[in-house]
Design a protein around this motif. Sequence first.
Motif, PDB file in Angstrom:
ATOM      1  N   CYS A  40      23.003   4.986  17.556  1.00 25.80           N
ATOM      2  CA  CYS A  40      22.464   6.154  17.717  1.00 25.80           C
ATOM      3  C   CYS A  40      23.456   6.340  19.509  1.00 25.80           C
ATOM      4  O   CYS A  40      24.084   7.098  19.259  1.00 25.80           O
ATOM      5  N   ALA A  41      23.156   5.048  20.186  1.00 26.72           N
ATOM      6  CA  ALA A  41      24.326   5.437  21.495  1.00 26.72           C
ATOM      7  C   ALA A  41      25.798   5.195  20.608  1.00 26.72           C
ATOM      8  O   ALA A  41      26.642   5.409  21.506  1.00 26.72           O
ATOM      9  N   ALA A  42      25.917   4.444  20.230  1.00 24.60           N
ATOM     10  CA  ALA A  42      27.270   4.001  19.480  1.00 24.60           C
ATOM     11  C   ALA A  42      28.301   5.089  18.986  1.00 24.60           C
ATOM     12  O   ALA A  42      29.068   5.549  19.411  1.00 24.60           O
ATOM     13  N   ALA A  43      27.373   5.980  18.206  1.00 25.91           N
ATOM     14  CA  ALA A  43      27.429   6.856  17.745  1.00 25.91           C
ATOM     15  C   ALA A  43      28.106   8.258  18.351  1.00 25.91           C
ATOM     16  O   ALA A  43      29.031   8.466  18.511  1.00 25.91           O
ATOM     17  N   TYR A  44      27.354   8.068  19.215  1.00 29.10           N
ATOM     18  CA  TYR A  44      27.607   8.855  20.648  1.00 29.10           C
ATOM     19  C   TYR A  44      29.364   8.992  21.431  1.00 29.10           C
ATOM     20  O   TYR A  44      29.411   9.292  21.599  1.00 29.10           O
ATOM     21  N   LEU A  45      28.655   7.693  21.744  1.00 26.42           N
ATOM     22  CA  LEU A  45      30.179   6.868  22.426  1.00 26.42           C
ATOM     23  C   LEU A  45      31.230   7.459  21.828  1.00 26.42           C
ATOM     24  O   LEU A  45      32.660   7.090  22.213  1.00 26.42           O
ATOM     25  N   LEU A  46      31.315   6.598  20.409  1.00 26.63           N
ATOM     26  CA  LEU A  46      32.671   7.132  19.257  1.00 26.63           C
ATOM     27  C   LEU A  46      32.375   8.502  19.158  1.00 26.63           C
ATOM     28  O   LEU A  46      33.803   9.054  19.579  1.00 26.63           O
ATOM     29  N   LEU A  47      31.840   9.714  19.843  1.00 25.66           N
ATOM     30  CA  LEU A  47      32.097  11.111  19.480  1.00 25.66           C
ATOM     31  C   LEU A  47      32.717  11.369  20.885  1.00 25.66           C
ATOM     32  O   LEU A  47      33.952  11.838  21.388  1.00 25.66           O
ATOM     33  N   CYS A  48      32.471  10.765  21.916  1.00 31.55           N
ATOM     34  CA  CYS A  48      32.985  10.417  23.777  1.00 31.55           C
ATOM     35  C   CYS A  48      33.848  10.618  23.257  1.00 31.55           C
ATOM     36  O   CYS A  48      35.229  11.055  23.790  1.00 31.55           O
ATOM     37  N   GLU A  49      34.519   9.765  22.971  1.00 30.01           N
ATOM     38  CA  GLU A  49      36.100   8.921  22.334  1.00 30.01           C
ATOM     39  C   GLU A  49      37.011   9.948  21.809  1.00 30.01           C
ATOM     40  O   GLU A  49      37.664   9.732  22.419  1.00 30.01           O
ATOM     41  N   GLY A  50      36.305  10.092  21.194  1.00 31.36           N
ATOM     42  CA  GLY A  50      37.403  11.557  19.900  1.00 31.36           C
ATOM     43  C   GLY A  50      37.661  12.514  20.867  1.00 31.36           C
ATOM     44  O   GLY A  50      38.615  12.582  21.438  1.00 31.36           O
ATOM     45  N   CYS A  92      32.489   8.788  13.621  1.00 29.30           N
ATOM     46  CA  CYS A  92      32.551   9.434  13.727  1.00 29.30           C
ATOM     47  C   CYS A  92      34.021  10.584  13.444  1.00 29.30           C
ATOM     48  O   CYS A  92      35.058  10.988  13.547  1.00 29.30           O
ATOM     49  N   ALA A  93      33.682  11.523  12.769  1.00 25.00           N
ATOM     50  CA  ALA A  93      35.035  12.610  12.358  1.00 25.00           C
ATOM     51  C   ALA A  93      34.725  14.089  12.896  1.00 25.00           C
ATOM     52  O   ALA A  93      33.353  14.432  13.227  1.00 25.00           O
ATOM     53  N   ILE A  94      35.664  13.740  13.749  1.00 25.59           N
ATOM     54  CA  ILE A  94      35.760  15.555  14.858  1.00 25.59           C
ATOM     55  C   ILE A  94      37.646  16.474  14.034  1.00 25.59           C
ATOM     56  O   ILE A  94      38.345  15.600  13.587  1.00 25.59           O
ATOM     57  N   SER A  95      37.221  17.915  14.268  1.00 27.17           N
ATOM     58  CA  SER A  95      37.984  18.003  13.513  1.00 27.17           C
ATOM     59  C   SER A  95      37.789  20.104  13.927  1.00 27.17           C
ATOM     60  O   SER A  95      37.355  20.252  14.885  1.00 27.17           O
TER      61      SER A  95
END
Length: 184
Positions: A40-50, A92-95
Motif C-alpha cells: 500500500c505504501a510502496a504503490a503510493y510512493l510510486l504515484l508520488c514519484e510519477g 503505477c500507471a500515470i497518464s
Amino acid sequence: MLYLNDDIARFDFEAALPLLSDQRREQALKFKHEQGRKTCAAAYLLLCEGLKKEYGITEKPVFEYGEHGKPVLVGFPHIHFNISHCREAVICAISDRPVGVDIESLREYKESLVRYTMNDAEIDKITHSANPALAFIRYWTMKEAILKLSGEGIRNDLKTVLTGHEPIKTVVNVERGYVYSVIY
C-alpha cells in the motif's frame, strides 16, 4: 508512464510512513499483515514519484473515489492514474487519459477459476499453452486492467471483458514472479 517497484522484500515501511499522506497512512495501517502495509505504501510512493517527474507535483496526493471505488486525485482531475500490487511488486500507471493496470503473482493453476472467468476460446488457448498457469495470469491481468480502466471493477461476466479491446501491453517476468498488463 509506468513506474514499477519489484523489490518489495527490501521496502522499508517504517521509513515510508512520514512520506505518506494522512489518508494513505491510515489506509496502510489498516492492513493486518506487513505485506499489505508495504505494498500500500510502496504503490503510493510510486504515484508520488510519477507525479513529481511527469507534472512537477510535490505535495502528497489525496484521493476521492468514484462509484465503483476507482481513485481520483483531489485537485487534479486531468491526471489519470491506476495502481496495483502483488506479493512481489507494485506498479503505477500515470497518464493524461484514463488508464488501467494490473499486476499479479505467478501462482498455481486452478481449473475451476479458469472456467469461471474465461470464455471457450481463452480456455482453449490456456489449456493448450506450454504453461497454462502463466497463460491464465496473462489473460487475468488483461481483463482486470480493462475493468480498472473503465472503473467498473470486477463484474459478473468476466468472459466477455476482452471482446473488442485493442491490444493490451502485457509483460511477463518469470524470474521475479509476476505478470502485469496496462491499457491506456
